[in-house]
Enzyme design. Structure first.
Site, PDB file in Angstrom:
ATOM      1  N   HIS B  58       0.836  -1.202   0.000  1.00 41.80           N
ATOM      2  CA  HIS B  58       0.000   0.000   0.000  1.00 41.80           C
ATOM      3  C   HIS B  58       0.867   1.247   0.000  1.00 41.80           C
ATOM      4  CE1 HIS B  58      -3.752   2.151   0.295  1.00 41.80           C
ATOM      5  NE2 HIS B  58      -3.318   2.846   1.324  1.00 41.80           N
ATOM      6  N   HIS B  60       1.010   5.493  -1.413  1.00 43.13           N
ATOM      7  CA  HIS B  60       0.619   6.697  -2.144  1.00 43.13           C
ATOM      8  C   HIS B  60       1.914   7.459  -2.360  1.00 43.13           C
ATOM      9  CE1 HIS B  60      -3.630   6.023  -1.127  1.00 43.13           C
ATOM     10  NE2 HIS B  60      -3.225   5.769   0.104  1.00 43.13           N
ATOM     11  N   ARG B  81      -5.141  15.443   6.230  1.00 50.35           N
ATOM     12  CA  ARG B  81      -5.669  15.260   4.889  1.00 50.35           C
ATOM     13  C   ARG B  81      -5.666  16.566   4.097  1.00 50.35           C
ATOM     14  NH1 ARG B  81     -11.539  12.992   2.910  1.00 50.35           N
ATOM     15  NH2 ARG B  81     -12.111  15.120   3.444  1.00 50.35           N
ATOM     16  N   TYR B 120      -5.119   7.294  -7.391  1.00 47.39           N
ATOM     17  CA  TYR B 120      -6.375   7.953  -7.744  1.00 47.39           C
ATOM     18  C   TYR B 120      -6.179   9.390  -8.219  1.00 47.39           C
ATOM     19  CZ  TYR B 120      -5.971   9.365  -2.809  1.00 47.39           C
ATOM     20  OH  TYR B 120      -5.530   9.835  -1.604  1.00 47.39           O
ATOM     21  N   HIS B 209     -11.619   3.581  -3.485  1.00 46.55           N
ATOM     22  CA  HIS B 209     -10.963   4.353  -2.435  1.00 46.55           C
ATOM     23  C   HIS B 209     -11.442   3.926  -1.060  1.00 46.55           C
ATOM     24  CE1 HIS B 209     -10.251   7.572   0.431  1.00 46.55           C
ATOM     25  NE2 HIS B 209      -9.145   7.766  -0.254  1.00 46.55           N
ATOM     26  N   HIS B 236      -9.388   1.046   1.108  1.00 46.88           N
ATOM     27  CA  HIS B 236      -9.269   1.521   2.485  1.00 46.88           C
ATOM     28  C   HIS B 236     -10.509   1.058   3.247  1.00 46.88           C
ATOM     29  CE1 HIS B 236      -6.856   4.980   0.562  1.00 46.88           C
ATOM     30  NE2 HIS B 236      -6.001   4.313   1.297  1.00 46.88           N
ATOM     31  N   GLU B 239     -10.444   2.750   8.601  1.00 46.75           N
ATOM     32  CA  GLU B 239      -9.226   3.338   9.163  1.00 46.75           C
ATOM     33  C   GLU B 239      -9.578   4.216  10.363  1.00 46.75           C
ATOM     34  OE1 GLU B 239      -6.998   5.649   6.346  1.00 46.75           O
ATOM     35  OE2 GLU B 239      -5.347   6.041   7.745  1.00 46.75           O
ATOM     36  N   HIS B 273      -5.714  -1.142   6.163  1.00 45.86           N
ATOM     37  CA  HIS B 273      -5.881  -0.689   7.551  1.00 45.86           C
ATOM     38  C   HIS B 273      -6.691  -1.684   8.382  1.00 45.86           C
ATOM     39  CE1 HIS B 273      -3.870   2.938   6.482  1.00 45.86           C
ATOM     40  NE2 HIS B 273      -4.818   3.324   5.663  1.00 45.86           N
ATOM     41  N   ASP B 324       2.373   3.120   2.949  1.00 44.90           N
ATOM     42  CA  ASP B 324       1.234   4.025   2.854  1.00 44.90           C
ATOM     43  C   ASP B 324       1.642   5.478   2.634  1.00 44.90           C
ATOM     44  OD1 ASP B 324      -1.230   5.225   3.020  1.00 44.90           O
ATOM     45  OD2 ASP B 324      -1.762   4.486   5.011  1.00 44.90           O
TER      46      ASP B 324
END
Lengths: 450, 450
Positions: B58, B60, B81, B120, B209, B236, B239, B273, B324
C-alpha cells in the site's frame, strides 16, 4: 585554544532549527554561539541539523546481548526476565567492561553524549563482594570513558527477590544474589567507596530497583541519602500492572504512594516507565516536578503498555528518555515513539510537539542524570554537538520549516554523521573515532552468551 | 546464462535462517536453491541474511513529499488530509514521474521489490482527462521501471467527496475533481485503456478508495469487473471510527458489511488498515480469506489506532504490509510494528512470530498485489534477493538461532546492502545502481512543494 564549528543549521531550543550557527568551544564548553553567521575560514563545517548532546536516561548495558535473541518464539515480561537473568549470571568485571564499551560506543554513534546506567550487577556469581567492592561499577565507568561519553552511574539498591501475591518480600534467588547488598546500610557503605569513581565524565547517582526489590524503610534511607548529598534518585515505577497489585497487597498503596511517603519524590527523582498510574499518582509525580523516563521501544517490546506522558507533563513532570533494554539504541526513535504511541492510545495528534520531544532527549534527560550543564547549545554549557544528515533517503526533501520535525520523525541513528562530546570528536563521518563498534559488539556478546 | 549467488544465510520460509545457500538464476527466475553448499568460484557472495523481495502492498507515492512537514504543530487525521490534498493539487505527469521515481528508488534501497500503488490522481487540476487519460498512471509505471522495481498499479475508483453525518454522498471538492471518473462505467472505460500499461514489471489491479468515496452500486460494478478479469481489488477499510459511523448512517451497515454485500470479499481482496472492526467484520474478512494490509507507521502517525491483526489471522485472513503515507519507508519497521503495537494493545508478546511477520512482508504481500510467483526464494519464483547486513551496530552479535529475529526486530532499511529484483541488481553496497536517490528526492519534492 578555541575550536570553531559552523553548523548549517542548529537547534537552539526554539520551535525550529536556526540557520548558519557558529559555535566556539574552549576547554570543552561553548564560549560563543552566534546564529546567522557566514562560515569563517578554519571552522569545522557540520552539515544538516545540529542538536545538543542526547542523554540516554535509562540503560542496562548488558541487555544489549539479548537483542534479537528474546524475539524467538513468544512469552511475557516475566519469561523475558528469565533470559535477562541468564545473561546477567555470565558477566564478570572484564567481560562486562568489554561489552559495555561496545554498547556505549553504539550509543555514541546514535548521538548519545551521556548515559544513565541503572547498575545493580554488583557482586560475583556467588553474591560475594569482589575484592574491589565496586569492580563492576568501575568497569562501566571505564567503558564510558573508552567510548567517549559521560556516565551517571546510578548505583542501585536491590534488597529483596520480589513481592509475593500476598504482599510479602521474598528472598533473593540465585541470580539476584549478585544484585543485593543485603541491607540499605551496607548499600550506603559501598556507595561511599564508589564516590572515588566520580570524575569530569562520571557522576554518581542513586537508584532503588523498584518497590518489589526495596522495602519502604530501606527506600526512605536511600531517599534521605540522595537528598542530603544532592544526588539524583531513579527507580523503576509501575512498569507492569502486577507490580501495582503487589504493592497494594503489601503496603495498601500504589508504588508512587510508597515512594511519596518515603520522601523520594523531588525534582531529583526520576520514575522510570511510569506506565500504569492512577490519577493520584500523576498528581504526586507532577506536583513534585519529578522526571518520568519513558522507554517506548522497550515498553513496546515488553508489552508494558502506553504511559500517560501528556498528562504527566500537564501535571508538572518533565519527560526523559531511555533505551533501557537496548532492543534498539536510537534516541530519535524513542522521542517520536512517545508521541506516536500516545497517538495510538488517544487518537489525538500533537500531544507532544517537536521541541518538547527534543527537550526530553537532551536538556531534560541530562537534568534527570544530574548534569545541569549539558543538553543545550548555549554559552557555558558542555560542548556536545550531534549532527544529523538531511541528505539521506530518509531525510531528503525537508523544507526549512520542517527540518527539525524531519529529524525528530524521520531520521534514525544511521543518519547521525558527527558527534562531539565535551568538545572532543567521538564520531566522525558515521564512524566511531577509536572503536570498531560492530566488531566489538559481536566479539563481546559471543564471549558472554556462549 | 546462469547467474549464481551464494548467501551466507537465507530465509527459505522456515523458522530460522539457513546457512550457505547457493541460488542459481536464469532469465530472472530461480533455477536452483541449494542449502548447505560451500561457495563455488565465480558466485556472487551475499553476506548476512538474505530475504526474498519485499512487497509494499500500500503506497501513495506523492505522500513522500509531506514527510516531516505534517509533524509541525498538532492536528488530526482530517487536518493531515488537508495538507495531503494541497500536495496532490500541485502534481502533473512529469513532476509526478520524477517524484515517484525517487520514492520508488528509496523503496528499492529498503529491499522493496514490488509496490502496490493505490492510484487515484487521475486527471488534471480542473478534473479534465489528460490527452492520454492514463498519463498519471503511465508516469507511475515508468517511475517504477526507472527505479528497478515491479509495480501493481491499483487503479482506484473514486466517485464521491465523502459521506455527510446524515449518511449522504457529497459532491467532490476542488481537489477531489482530480480523483473522480464521475461514474463506475467511465472508470471501467479508462481502466480498459490502462491495460496497455501491463508488462513484465507492471500488473494492473483495481481499487475502490473507500465506502466514503464509492457507493454500494458502483462498488458492486468494480467488484464484478475485478472478479471477472482475475484482478486484485484493494480498498481503504475502517481506518477511522468516523468512517464506520458514516457507513452506518448511510447504509445501516459497517464498511466491511457493505463490501461483503457488494460481492467484494474474496481471496483477491485486500482491506487496507482494517483498524476498527466488529467481531462480525473480522469473521467476514477471515472467512473470505482476504488480505488485510496493515500500515503501522502510518497508523501511528495518523492516530488511527491498533487493528486486530492476530484475530484477523486466526479468522483466516492473510496479512500484508504497506508504508502508505511514507512517513517512513522501511518494511522491516512495518513488520515488527504489527507485533509491537499488538503487544501494546494486548500486553501479550508473540502474537506474531518472526516467520509470520516476514511472510506478510514478502510472499503474502506479493499475493495481495497479484504476483503469485514472487516473494519466496524457491525454484521457479522471480529472482528477488534482499541482503541484510549482520555486521552493523544495530545487528551485530546475533546468534545463529536469532539471526532472523534480529533482522525482523533490530535491522532497518539502512542495513540492507544488496537488492536484486527479477535477477537484476538494483542496489549494490547500499547504493542504488542508477539513481542518486536522496538528490532526486530533494529536487523532486522542492519542485512540487514550492
Amino acid at each position: 585554544m578555541t575550536a570553531r564549528y559552523w553548523c548549517e543549521s542548529a537547534w537552539l531550543g526554539g520551535d525550529s532549527a536556526v540557520d548558519s550557527v557558529l559555535v566556539s568551544v574552549d576547554d570543552g564548553r561553548f564560549s560563543a554561539v552566534e546564529p546567522g553567521v557566514p562560515c569563517p575560514d578554519g571552522a569545522h563545517v557540520l552539515r544538516g541539523v545540529v542538536l545538543p548532546g542526547l542523554a540516554n536516561a535509562h540503560s542496562h548495558a548488558f541487555h544489549r546481548a539479548l537483542r534479537g535473541r528474546t524475539q524467538v518464539g513468544s512469552g511475557s515480561f516475566w519469561t523475558w526476565r528469565e533470559q535477562m537473568y541468564a545473561a546477567a549470571a555470565s558477566l564478570h568485571p572484564d567481560s562486562y567492561q568489554r561489552l559495555a564499551r561496545a554498547v556505549f560506543a553504539e550509543m555514541a554513534m546514535a548521538g548519545i553524549a551521556c548515559v544513565g546506567e541503572f547498575h545493580y550487577l554488583h557482586h560475583d556469581r556467588n553474591g560475594r563482594q569482589y575484592a574491589d567492592p565496586n569492580a563492576m561499577g568501575a568497569a562501566l565507568v571505564a567503558a564510558a570513558a573508552d567510548a567517549g561519553i559521560r556516565i551517571t552511574l546510578l548505583d542501585t539498591c536491590y534488597l529483596h527477590g520480589g513481592l509475593s501475591e500476598a504482599g510479602e518480600y521474598l528472598q533473593v534467588n540465585e541470580v539476584q544474589r549478585r544484585f543485593t547488598d543485603l541491607s540499605a546500610d551496607r548499600w550506603i557503605e559501598r556507595l561511599g567507596d564508589a564516590a572515588r569513581l566520580e570524575s569530569s565524565h562520571c557522576r554518581l547517582g542513586t537508584a532503588v530497583h523498584s518497590v518489589r526489590a526495596v522495602d519502604p524503610d530501606s527506600l526512605a534511607k536511600v531517599a534521605d541519602l540522595a537528598r542530603s548529598r544532592g544526588m539524583v534518585l531513579h527507580a523503576h515505577l509501575s512498569e507492569q500492572p502486577a507490580e501495582n497489585e503487589q504493592s497494594r497487597a503489601a503496603h495498601g498503596r500504589t508504588p508512587t504512594e510508597v515512594f511519596a511517603d518515603a520522601g523520594a519524590l523531588t525534582a531529583g527523582f526520576t520514575a522510570v516507565h511510569a506506565t500504569h498510574l492512577t490519577d493520584g499518582d500523576i498528581g504526586l509525580l507532577g506536583g513534585a516536578r519529578c522526571s518520568c523516563c519513558f522507554c517506548p521501544t522497550t515498553e513496546r517490546d515488553l508489552a508494558d503498555g502506553i504511559g500517560p506522558a501528556r498528562r504527566l507533563r500537564d501535571a508538572g513532570a518533565a519527560l526523559s528518555l531511555g533505551s533501557d533494554s537496548h532492543a534498539v539504541i536510537d534516541l530519535l526513535e524513542e522521542a517520536r515513539a512517545v508521541e506516536l504511541d500516545e497517538r495510538l492510545a488517544t487518537n489525538v495528534r500533537g500531544s507532544h510537539d517537536v521541541p518538547s520531544l527534543l527537550r526530553a532527549a537532551t536538556v531534560d534527560g541530562h537534568r534527570s542524570l544530574g548534569w545541569e550543564d549539558a543538553g543545550a547549545i548555549a554559552v557555558g554549557q558542555r560542548a556536545d554537538l550531534v549532527a544529523v544528515r538531511l541528505d539521506t533517503v530518509r531525510t531528503a526533501g525537508a523544507s526549512p520549516a520542517a527540518r527539525l520535525a524531519t529529524v525528530a520523525f524521520a531520521a534514525t541513528a544511521a543518519d547521525i554523521h558527527t558527534v562531539i562530546v565535551d568538545g572532543r570528536c567521538v564520531v566522525d563521518d558515521g564512524h566511531h573515532v577509536s572503536i570498531d563498534v560492530a566488531g566489538e559488539l559481536h566479539a563481546s556478546i559471543v564471549a558472554v552468551m556462549s
